[in-house]
Design an enzyme around this catalytic site. Structure first.
Site: not given
Length: 176
Positions: A62, A72, A132, A168
């Protein structure tokens, strides 16, 4: 915290600096000042968690389109993952290169991912949770992705996925 830059400039493996005694240990897991001392984005706008039922669950690869790119800071808080990032910065000397890092609840290692990188992981154990911190709020319609097994990257996943979302699995090969 101990910051170790990876071969992908701006991406860091971050380990804890443990203060230990007979009770166990104490450590910072995030410190704005320490991030800024390393020239890293320290704005945290959102925290996310994913829980993964089974070993072999793959999430990724992603990224967010401009102007909503995210940095991140990723930590596995239960179980284990193999975390992969790809440098998608066209002006970078490591453009299209990737690294993989094992993040586990036991090693307590974290990964700082700069903006304009693709990110994904595969779980190495059942019942795995990943936490995250991100620098942007999620913006619907700004998410992009790359197929996890795009042949131009030749990512060496430690095992074949046994669970992957339809979304995905359907990401296209990278065109860049």
């Amino acid at each position: 915290m101990k910051f170790q830059e990876t071969k992908l400039a701006g991406a860091y493996i971050v380990d804890l600096n443990l203060l230990q005694d007979e009770r166990g240990f104490f450590s910072r897991i995030f410190c704005r000042n320490e991030f800024e001392q390393h020239g890293l984005v320290s704005d945290v706008v959102q925290g996310n968690m994913s829980w993964n039922r089974s070993k072999g669950t793959l999430r990724g690869m992603h990224f967010q389109y401009s102007p909503y790119q995210e940095t991140k800071f990723i930590r596995c808080v239960r179980g284990a993952i193999y975390d992969v990032i790809i440098d998608l910065r066209k002006d970078s000397p490591t453009y299209k290169q990737w690294i993989g890092v094992e993040l586990t609840a036991d090693n307590r290692t974290a990964l700082f991912v700069p903006k304009d990188f693709a990110h994904g992981f595969i779980t190495l154990q059942d019942d795995t949770e990943v936490f995250y911190l991100v620098s942007q709020s999620y913006q619907p319609g700004s998410e992009g992705g790359i197929r996890w097994n795009d042949p131009q990257f030749q990512i060496e996943w430690p095992l074949e996925p046994t669970c992957i979302s339809a979304k995905d699995a359907a990401w296209p090969d990278y065109e860049g």
